[in-house]
Write a protein that holds these residues in place. Structure first.
Motif, short mmCIF file in Angstrom:
data_model
loop_
_atom_site.label_atom_id
_atom_site.label_comp_id
_atom_site.label_asym_id
_atom_site.label_seq_id
_atom_site.Cartn_x
_atom_site.Cartn_y
_atom_site.Cartn_z
N ALA A 57 1.03 -1.39 -0.26
CA ALA A 57 -0.03 -0.16 -0.06
C ALA A 57 0.83 1.41 0.15
O ALA A 57 0.41 2.36 -0.21
N GLU A 58 2.07 1.10 0.14
CA GLU A 58 2.94 2.23 0.08
C GLU A 58 3.10 2.85 -1.31
O GLU A 58 3.38 4.12 -1.50
N LEU A 59 2.94 2.08 -2.39
CA LEU A 59 2.88 2.51 -3.70
C LEU A 59 1.55 2.97 -4.05
O LEU A 59 0.51 2.23 -4.08
N PRO A 60 1.26 4.10 -4.17
CA PRO A 60 -0.23 4.86 -4.52
C PRO A 60 -0.83 4.07 -5.49
O PRO A 60 -2.02 3.89 -5.08
N PRO A 61 -0.23 3.70 -6.58
CA PRO A 61 -1.41 3.21 -7.56
C PRO A 61 -1.73 1.73 -7.17
O PRO A 61 -2.57 1.20 -7.90
N ASN A 62 -1.34 1.25 -6.20
CA ASN A 62 -1.76 0.01 -5.84
C ASN A 62 -2.99 0.02 -5.10
O ASN A 62 -3.64 -1.02 -4.92
N THR A 90 -4.47 -6.62 15.31
CA THR A 90 -5.73 -5.66 15.30
C THR A 90 -5.34 -4.10 14.86
O THR A 90 -6.00 -3.59 13.97
N ALA A 91 -4.31 -3.69 15.20
CA ALA A 91 -3.87 -2.25 15.12
C ALA A 91 -3.42 -2.13 13.77
O ALA A 91 -3.65 -1.42 12.92
N LEU A 92 -2.56 -3.43 13.14
CA LEU A 92 -2.27 -3.07 11.78
C LEU A 92 -3.30 -3.43 10.67
O LEU A 92 -3.27 -2.92 9.57
N ALA A 93 -4.22 -4.20 11.22
CA ALA A 93 -5.43 -4.52 10.08
C ALA A 93 -6.20 -3.07 9.97
O ALA A 93 -6.58 -2.73 8.84
N GLU A 94 -6.39 -2.50 11.25
CA GLU A 94 -7.09 -1.08 10.95
C GLU A 94 -6.08 -0.06 10.33
O GLU A 94 -6.57 0.48 9.36
N GLU A 95 -4.91 0.00 10.25
CA GLU A 95 -4.10 0.88 9.63
C GLU A 95 -4.04 0.53 7.94
O GLU A 95 -4.24 1.48 7.14
N VAL A 96 -4.02 -0.74 7.61
CA VAL A 96 -4.07 -1.07 6.28
C VAL A 96 -5.45 -0.81 5.85
O VAL A 96 -5.72 -0.09 4.72
N LEU A 100 -6.25 1.84 2.62
CA LEU A 100 -7.07 1.50 1.36
C LEU A 100 -8.44 2.30 1.36
O LEU A 100 -8.97 2.48 0.12
N ARG A 101 -9.00 2.55 2.24
CA ARG A 101 -10.41 3.23 2.21
C ARG A 101 -10.09 4.73 1.92
O ARG A 101 -10.96 5.29 1.20
#
Length: 271
Positions: A57-62, A90-96, A100-101
């Motif tokens: 997710a660090e690559l914006p087009p992704n 839990t924290a990492l899932a929320e961050e991702v 993405l949202r």
């Protein structure tokens, strides 16, 4: 023989290299497999999968591709609400999920964007003689402290890249194999407000913290830093669309390991 943990661990290592992120997401087998791994019964597999998605997710087009992947957002929501999971998962899932949202803004070279790019700093990421070090950083409580840590790591000659996991106060640093881990501890301690411990696994597989003694350690310094760190799409390394680099196995050509991983995912989850 491949198993889920070894596959996702290798994908995570690949995803930690900026030039690999577009290739992984564009592969027809890897992203659906990662979504399915989010529901794996082994917490280690789930956490490694989330780390992989965070790198991608660090690559914006992704981001829009990942957001639209069938089951991605639902699986992340499920993890965020599931009982019995570790706080890190839990924290990492929320961050991702939040990444993405969020709408992808038009990339502009503003001072804030340049500062944020430092968290994805990399030089010569194809360096084969590299190792990854996970640090637990005491005092990493805010964006300001992260900025101090970024500046400290940027000054260390031999640091290839680093990525922060703010929820767990951790930083994964890729460094040249000839750079001592103690040098990282010394550089971070020089901020006067942060201190670092190395995170390793003992014989039973449990994570333990090793203090990094900064006394008498000479830290190799970068003589100069660029005013602006180039965007990943401008890096000459991205010109080879199929370039795949990894650090835990022998090099092979044409992304054959990625193809093998995708084949494993397909055979395991599709019929």
């Amino acid at each position: 023989m491949m198993d889920a943990l070894s596959v996702v661990s290798q994908l995570r290592d690949l995803a930690s290299e900026p030039q690999n992120r577009a290739v992984i997401v564009q592969d027809q087998g890897c992203l659906p497999g990662l979504v399915l791994f989010l529901d794996h019964k082994d917490p280690e597999v789930v956490f490694a999968t989330l780390q992989t998605l965070r790198y991608l997710a660090e690559l914006p087009p992704n981001i829009p591709i990942m957001n639209n992947e069938l089951g991605m957002m639902v699986s992340l929501e499920t993890l965020m609400g599931r009982e019995g999971l570790s706080a890190d998962i839990t924290a990492l899932a929320e961050e991702v999920y939040n990444i993405l949202r969020a709408p992808v803004s038009v990339a502009r070279r503003t001072p804030e964007r340049e500062r944020r790019k430092k968290s994805q700093f990399f030089i010569n990421s194809s360096n084969k003689k590299a190792k990854s070090v996970t640090l637990h950083i005491q005092g990493l409580d805010s964006i300001d402290q992260r900025g101090l840590c970024e500046e400290a790591l940027l000054k260390v000659k031999g640091v290839i890249s680093f990525t922060f996991q703010m929820a767990s106060k951790r930083c994964t640093v890729r460094i040249r194999s000839d750079l001592s881990t103690e040098s990282l501890g010394t550089a971070i301690a020089a901020t006067k407000v942060l201190s670092a411990q190395q995170v390793v696994k003992n014989e039973t597989g449990e994570e333990v913290y090793i203090p990094l003694n900064s006394t008498g350690v000479e830290v190799p310094q970068n003589s100069a830093l660029p005013d602006y760190l180039p965007e990943e799409e401008e890096s000459p390394e991205t010109k080879c669309d199929r370039a795949i680099s990894r650090t835990t196995a022998k090099e092979d050509s044409n992304g054959s390991w990625l193809n093998a991983a995708a084949s494993f995912l397909t055979k395991t989850f599709y019929w």
